[in-house]
Write a protein that holds these residues in place. Structure first.
Motif, PDB file in Angstrom:
ATOM      1  N   ASP A  20       0.834  -1.211   0.000  1.00 14.52           N
ATOM      2  CA  ASP A  20       0.000   0.000   0.000  1.00 14.52           C
ATOM      3  C   ASP A  20       0.866   1.257   0.000  1.00 14.52           C
ATOM      4  N   MET A  21       1.964   1.229   0.745  1.00 13.62           N
ATOM      5  CA  MET A  21       2.851   2.387   0.780  1.00 13.62           C
ATOM      6  C   MET A  21       3.489   2.632  -0.582  1.00 13.62           C
ATOM      7  N   ILE A  22       3.876   1.558  -1.257  1.00 10.70           N
ATOM      8  CA  ILE A  22       4.448   1.709  -2.606  1.00 10.70           C
ATOM      9  C   ILE A  22       3.420   2.328  -3.539  1.00 10.70           C
ATOM     10  N   ALA A  23       2.168   1.862  -3.444  1.00 12.13           N
ATOM     11  CA  ALA A  23       1.103   2.365  -4.321  1.00 12.13           C
ATOM     12  C   ALA A  23       0.804   3.835  -4.048  1.00 12.13           C
ATOM     13  N   VAL A  94       0.358  -7.102 -18.072  1.00 12.28           N
ATOM     14  CA  VAL A  94       0.778  -5.730 -18.391  1.00 12.28           C
ATOM     15  C   VAL A  94       0.325  -4.777 -17.285  1.00 12.28           C
ATOM     16  N   PRO A  95       1.197  -3.881 -16.824  1.00 15.93           N
ATOM     17  CA  PRO A  95       0.824  -2.965 -15.737  1.00 15.93           C
ATOM     18  C   PRO A  95      -0.315  -2.041 -16.122  1.00 15.93           C
ATOM     19  N   ASP A  96      -1.014  -1.564 -15.101  1.00 12.79           N
ATOM     20  CA  ASP A  96      -2.159  -0.675 -15.336  1.00 12.79           C
ATOM     21  C   ASP A  96      -1.729   0.678 -15.877  1.00 12.79           C
ATOM     22  N   GLY A  97      -0.529   1.109 -15.523  1.00 12.82           N
ATOM     23  CA  GLY A  97      -0.059   2.409 -15.968  1.00 12.82           C
ATOM     24  C   GLY A  97       1.237   2.749 -15.264  1.00 12.82           C
ATOM     25  N   PRO A  98       1.724   3.982 -15.455  1.00 13.35           N
ATOM     26  CA  PRO A  98       2.959   4.397 -14.781  1.00 13.35           C
ATOM     27  C   PRO A  98       2.854   4.238 -13.269  1.00 13.35           C
ATOM     28  N   ARG A  99       3.955   3.780 -12.666  1.00 15.23           N
ATOM     29  CA  ARG A  99       4.048   3.600 -11.218  1.00 15.23           C
ATOM     30  C   ARG A  99       3.109   2.527 -10.695  1.00 15.23           C
ATOM     31  N   TRP A 103       4.599  -3.604 -10.535  1.00 17.87           N
ATOM     32  CA  TRP A 103       5.726  -3.499 -11.459  1.00 17.87           C
ATOM     33  C   TRP A 103       6.841  -2.617 -10.896  1.00 17.87           C
ATOM     34  N   THR A 104       6.480  -1.592 -10.137  1.00 16.57           N
ATOM     35  CA  THR A 104       7.498  -0.781  -9.468  1.00 16.57           C
ATOM     36  C   THR A 104       8.354  -1.665  -8.561  1.00 16.57           C
ATOM     37  N   LEU A 105       7.684  -2.542  -7.842  1.00 13.54           N
ATOM     38  CA  LEU A 105       8.387  -3.463  -6.949  1.00 13.54           C
ATOM     39  C   LEU A 105       9.235  -4.455  -7.736  1.00 13.54           C
ATOM     40  N   TRP A 106       8.670  -4.998  -8.824  1.00  9.52           N
ATOM     41  CA  TRP A 106       9.416  -5.948  -9.658  1.00  9.52           C
ATOM     42  C   TRP A 106      10.703  -5.300 -10.187  1.00  9.52           C
ATOM     43  N   SER A 168       5.971  -3.844 -20.840  1.00 12.98           N
ATOM     44  CA  SER A 168       5.495  -3.543 -19.485  1.00 12.98           C
ATOM     45  C   SER A 168       6.423  -2.561 -18.782  1.00 12.98           C
ATOM     46  N   ILE A 169       7.715  -2.695 -18.992  1.00 11.73           N
ATOM     47  CA  ILE A 169       8.656  -1.737 -18.407  1.00 11.73           C
ATOM     48  C   ILE A 169       8.379  -0.335 -18.949  1.00 11.73           C
ATOM     49  N   HIS A 170       8.126  -0.239 -20.256  1.00  8.07           N
ATOM     50  CA  HIS A 170       7.816   1.065 -20.855  1.00  8.07           C
ATOM     51  C   HIS A 170       6.581   1.689 -20.210  1.00  8.07           C
ATOM     52  N   VAL A 171       5.545   0.859 -20.009  1.00  6.11           N
ATOM     53  CA  VAL A 171       4.325   1.368 -19.384  1.00  6.11           C
ATOM     54  C   VAL A 171       4.597   1.780 -17.939  1.00  6.11           C
ATOM     55  N   ALA A 172       5.313   0.923 -17.199  1.00  6.92           N
ATOM     56  CA  ALA A 172       5.537   1.170 -15.773  1.00  6.92           C
ATOM     57  C   ALA A 172       6.340   2.434 -15.517  1.00  6.92           C
ATOM     58  N   VAL A 173       7.284   2.754 -16.405  1.00  3.89           N
ATOM     59  CA  VAL A 173       8.096   3.958 -16.200  1.00  3.89           C
ATOM     60  C   VAL A 173       7.509   5.179 -16.908  1.00  3.89           C
ATOM     61  N   GLY A 174       6.403   4.968 -17.623  1.00  2.00           N
ATOM     62  CA  GLY A 174       5.731   6.091 -18.267  1.00  2.00           C
ATOM     63  C   GLY A 174       6.430   6.603 -19.507  1.00  2.00           C
ATOM     64  N   LEU A 175       7.081   5.705 -20.254  1.00  2.00           N
ATOM     65  CA  LEU A 175       7.755   6.127 -21.481  1.00  2.00           C
ATOM     66  C   LEU A 175       6.734   6.657 -22.479  1.00  2.00           C
ATOM     67  N   ARG A 176       6.995   7.813 -23.025  1.00  5.53           N
ATOM     68  CA  ARG A 176       6.047   8.424 -23.952  1.00  5.53           C
ATOM     69  C   ARG A 176       5.848   7.560 -25.191  1.00  5.53           C
ATOM     70  N   GLY A 177       4.617   7.485 -25.630  1.00  7.47           N
ATOM     71  CA  GLY A 177       4.298   6.721 -26.833  1.00  7.47           C
ATOM     72  C   GLY A 177       4.037   5.250 -26.580  1.00  7.47           C
ATOM     73  N   THR A 178       4.084   4.832 -25.333  1.00  8.39           N
ATOM     74  CA  THR A 178       3.828   3.428 -25.029  1.00  8.39           C
ATOM     75  C   THR A 178       2.885   3.309 -23.837  1.00  8.39           C
ATOM     76  N   ASP A 179       1.712   3.924 -23.938  1.00 12.81           N
ATOM     77  CA  ASP A 179       0.754   3.757 -22.852  1.00 12.81           C
ATOM     78  C   ASP A 179       0.110   2.368 -22.967  1.00 12.81           C
ATOM     79  N   ARG A 180      -0.677   2.016 -21.986  1.00 12.87           N
ATOM     80  CA  ARG A 180      -1.207   0.657 -21.914  1.00 12.87           C
ATOM     81  C   ARG A 180      -2.038   0.287 -23.144  1.00 12.87           C
ATOM     82  N   ALA A 181      -2.877   1.193 -23.599  1.00 16.34           N
ATOM     83  CA  ALA A 181      -3.725   0.900 -24.753  1.00 16.34           C
ATOM     84  C   ALA A 181      -2.889   0.617 -25.998  1.00 16.34           C
TER      85      ALA A 181
END
Length: 201
Positions: A20-23, A94-99, A103-106, A168-181
């Protein structure tokens, strides 16, 4: 009794609080002292249970993966086509989105694995292995039912998971142009081109 020694919370409650703290606050805010305040324990008491922050993070990941494994098992044993269940597997992977907290923990555990001991590496491999075995079984089923092309299920699973990890790494770190959709669209296209039998496209 009143004035007696306070009982430590169950270990699962500590791991849930860490997640919960990570989230809510991000991994950088997860310290032994902060987690201790959250669950009413001293940092020394936490170190007695977990030995180090590396161990705390790995235990938290194992706890989170246990919950995901239960959900994955439910998705993969439900009624429906192999394709539908493969889509559910990818959706869970696949992660839900950035952070995304899992996936942050992984990513942090992966990063720390460079200096981890053999036991920690074996435990990480066990987590990876569970995802891999489930995917191999699903692919083999789809091939046997004619939904998927004839592929080596183990080799295809290794390649598909590498693709999913990269995206998934791209999504988790919020790389532009690679959102979940966008990632899900790429994966659907890849599966249609490389795995689905002509009648299933």
């Amino acid at each position: 009794m009143a004035g007696g020694r306070r009982q430590a919370p169950p270990r699962e409650d500590v791991l849930a609080a860490a997640m919960d703290m990570i989230a809510e606050r991000g991994l950088e805010k997860l310290t032994m002292a902060a987690l201790g305040r959250e669950v009413g324990m001293s940092s020394g008491h936490l170190l007695y249970y977990f030995r180090s922050k590396d161990e705390l993070l790995l235990r938290t990941l194992e706890w989170s993966e246990g919950r995901l494994g239960t959900e994955r098992g439910r998705l993969l044993t439900r009624a429906g086509s192999a394709r539908e269940r493969l889509d559910a597997y990818v959706d869970l992977y696949v992660p839900d989105g950035p952070r995304d907290p899992h996936w942050t923990l992984w990513l942090e555990v992966w990063n720390r694995s460079q200096t981890a001991d053999d036991d920690a590496r074996d435990r990480q491999a066990a987590i990876e292995g569970a995802w891999h075995r489930d995917l191999v079984a699903l692919l083999a089923e789809g091939v046997s039912r004619g939904e998927f092309r004839t592929v080596d299920a183990d080799r295809f699973a290794a390649r598909l998971r590498a693709l999913l990890d990269g995206f998934s790494i791209h999504v988790a770190v919020g790389l532009r142009g690679t959102d979940r959709a966008q990632v899900m669209a790429h994966v659907r296209e890849f599966l249609a081109e490389s795995l689905l039998a002509p009648a299933q496209k």
